[in-house]
Design a protein around this motif. Structure first.
Motif, mmCIF file in Angstrom:
data_model
loop_
_atom_site.group_PDB
_atom_site.id
_atom_site.type_symbol
_atom_site.label_atom_id
_atom_site.label_comp_id
_atom_site.label_asym_id
_atom_site.label_seq_id
_atom_site.Cartn_x
_atom_site.Cartn_y
_atom_site.Cartn_z
ATOM 1 N N ILE A 1 0.854 -1.191 0.000
ATOM 2 C CA ILE A 1 0.000 0.000 0.000
ATOM 3 C C ILE A 1 0.887 1.237 0.000
ATOM 4 N N ASP A 2 0.371 2.285 -0.600
ATOM 5 C CA ASP A 2 1.007 3.591 -0.545
ATOM 6 C C ASP A 2 0.168 4.423 0.413
ATOM 7 N N PHE A 3 0.823 5.152 1.268
ATOM 8 C CA PHE A 3 0.086 6.066 2.139
ATOM 9 C C PHE A 3 0.851 7.371 2.254
ATOM 10 N N SER A 4 0.115 8.413 2.566
ATOM 11 C CA SER A 4 0.716 9.733 2.753
ATOM 12 C C SER A 4 0.326 10.241 4.129
ATOM 13 N N TRP A 5 1.048 11.241 4.582
ATOM 14 C CA TRP A 5 0.707 11.877 5.841
ATOM 15 C C TRP A 5 1.048 13.347 5.763
ATOM 16 N N GLN A 6 0.361 14.084 6.605
ATOM 17 C CA GLN A 6 0.656 15.500 6.745
ATOM 18 C C GLN A 6 0.306 15.939 8.155
ATOM 19 N N VAL A 7 0.959 16.989 8.601
ATOM 20 C CA VAL A 7 0.694 17.527 9.918
ATOM 21 C C VAL A 7 -0.657 18.224 9.881
ATOM 22 N N GLN A 8 -1.500 17.902 10.829
ATOM 23 C CA GLN A 8 -2.827 18.507 10.932
ATOM 24 C C GLN A 8 -2.661 19.957 11.380
ATOM 25 N N ASP A 9 -3.088 20.884 10.541
ATOM 26 C CA ASP A 9 -2.982 22.309 10.874
ATOM 27 C C ASP A 9 -3.653 22.597 12.208
ATOM 28 N N GLY A 10 -2.983 23.359 13.034
ATOM 29 C CA GLY A 10 -3.534 23.754 14.322
ATOM 30 C C GLY A 10 -3.330 22.742 15.437
ATOM 31 N N SER A 11 -2.751 21.585 15.134
ATOM 32 C CA SER A 11 -2.574 20.560 16.170
ATOM 33 C C SER A 11 -1.255 20.701 16.926
ATOM 34 N N GLN A 12 -0.369 21.550 16.467
ATOM 35 C CA GLN A 12 0.961 21.658 17.050
ATOM 36 C C GLN A 12 0.911 22.242 18.457
ATOM 37 N N ARG A 13 1.708 21.611 19.325
ATOM 38 C CA ARG A 13 1.848 22.075 20.705
ATOM 39 C C ARG A 13 3.330 22.049 21.064
ATOM 40 N N LEU A 14 3.725 22.983 21.870
ATOM 41 C CA LEU A 14 5.101 23.105 22.315
ATOM 42 C C LEU A 14 5.215 22.489 23.704
ATOM 43 N N LEU A 15 6.183 21.607 23.904
ATOM 44 C CA LEU A 15 6.426 21.047 25.226
ATOM 45 C C LEU A 15 7.157 22.088 26.065
ATOM 46 N N ALA A 16 6.552 22.479 27.164
ATOM 47 C CA ALA A 16 7.147 23.499 28.027
ATOM 48 C C ALA A 16 8.543 23.076 28.486
ATOM 49 N N SER A 17 8.756 21.783 28.675
ATOM 50 C CA SER A 17 10.058 21.302 29.155
ATOM 51 C C SER A 17 11.191 21.558 28.166
ATOM 52 N N SER A 18 10.880 21.819 26.909
ATOM 53 C CA SER A 18 11.919 22.043 25.901
ATOM 54 C C SER A 18 12.274 23.525 25.738
ATOM 55 N N VAL A 19 11.495 24.414 26.320
ATOM 56 C CA VAL A 19 11.687 25.843 26.102
ATOM 57 C C VAL A 19 12.970 26.360 26.738
ATOM 58 N N ALA A 20 13.289 25.913 27.954
ATOM 59 C CA ALA A 20 14.485 26.417 28.637
ATOM 60 C C ALA A 20 15.742 26.158 27.809
ATOM 61 N N ASP A 21 15.856 24.971 27.235
ATOM 62 C CA ASP A 21 17.018 24.670 26.394
ATOM 63 C C ASP A 21 17.043 25.556 25.151
ATOM 64 N N SER A 22 15.868 25.826 24.608
ATOM 65 C CA SER A 22 15.779 26.621 23.386
ATOM 66 C C SER A 22 16.176 28.076 23.601
ATOM 67 N N ILE A 23 15.705 28.663 24.689
ATOM 68 C CA ILE A 23 15.968 30.091 24.911
ATOM 69 C C ILE A 23 17.162 30.341 25.822
ATOM 70 N N GLY A 24 17.694 29.293 26.447
ATOM 71 C CA GLY A 24 18.764 29.441 27.433
ATOM 72 C C GLY A 24 19.939 30.292 27.002
ATOM 73 N N PRO A 25 20.555 30.021 25.831
ATOM 74 C CA PRO A 25 21.713 30.829 25.432
ATOM 75 C C PRO A 25 21.388 32.324 25.279
ATOM 76 N N GLU A 26 20.287 32.654 24.636
ATOM 77 C CA GLU A 26 19.922 34.065 24.453
ATOM 78 C C GLU A 26 19.527 34.701 25.785
ATOM 79 N N PHE A 27 18.831 33.940 26.624
ATOM 80 C CA PHE A 27 18.464 34.406 27.956
ATOM 81 C C PHE A 27 19.732 34.805 28.720
ATOM 82 N N GLY A 28 20.766 33.963 28.648
ATOM 83 C CA GLY A 28 22.027 34.247 29.326
ATOM 84 C C GLY A 28 22.710 35.490 28.790
#
Length: 189
Positions: A100-127
């Motif tokens: 079988i062939d199948f396709s997928w796509q990200v459902q618009d509006g379903s994206q959520r950010l894990l709060a636990s990942s934010v500190a690592d993301s902004i840490g260098p600029e925050f510093g």
């Protein structure tokens, strides 16, 4: 003690290395029945890893796929601090070759950010902007909607023993990419 604002604000992006918003694949089913949820998860994970160079952090499909064109299911996918729902759909069935062939796509509006990942993301600029080493960010919820305009105020902690609010503002998402900005709101007196 609070973190003093020194003109601190920034833009951050939590994303996959590649804008991974959808694709299609052909899979041998071994029979004419389709794919179980476990097999579908493995196939999607393998394809994502091949395209991105890294495996997904987590994938959980609600159902498998029957070997019928337009059969569909959804999968919850977590990758590098972003959770989204993927819509998966059978696009073709080759009964002669049991594939079988199948396709997928990200459902618009379903994206959520894990709060636990934010500190690592902004840490260098925050510093750079505050002079403090960000060690933790406690947000009121673990998953933050990436809908544009969503604003969440979290409590920052630093290695220097300082605490204070950090405001996150979601600027939207495309595929598995979440864009957000942050600032240090003035502490209430």
């Amino acid at each position: 003690m609070t973190i003093k604002q020194q003109g601190a604000s920034g833009l951050a992006v939590i994303a996959l290395a590649i804008l991974f918003s959808g694709c299609s694949v052909s899979v041998s089913t071994g029979d004419s029945q389709g794919l179980s949820a476990d097999t579908l998860e493995a196939e999607l994970g393998d394809e994502a890893a091949a395209q991105m160079g890294d495996p997904l952090d987590a994938i959980n499909c609600t159902n498998g796929l029957d070997a019928e064109v337009d059969d569909a299911t959804t999968c919850s996918v977590t990758e590098k601090g972003v959770i989204a729902i993927w819509d998966v759909k059978v696009t073709d069935v080759d009964e002669d070759n049991d594939s079988i062939d199948f396709s997928w796509q990200v459902q618009d509006g379903s994206q959520r950010l894990l709060a636990s990942s934010v500190a690592d993301s902004i840490g260098p600029e925050f510093g750079r902007q505050t002079g403090y080493t960000l060690t933790a960010l406690n947000c009121p919820q673990e998953e933050i909607s990436a809908q544009p305009g969503t604003t969440v105020t979290c409590e920052a902690s630093t290695a220097e023993g300082r605490t204070g609010p950090v405001r996150l503002k979601m600027d939207g998402a495309e595929g598995m990419v979440v864009n957000f900005s942050w600032d240090l709101p003035e502490a209430e007196q």
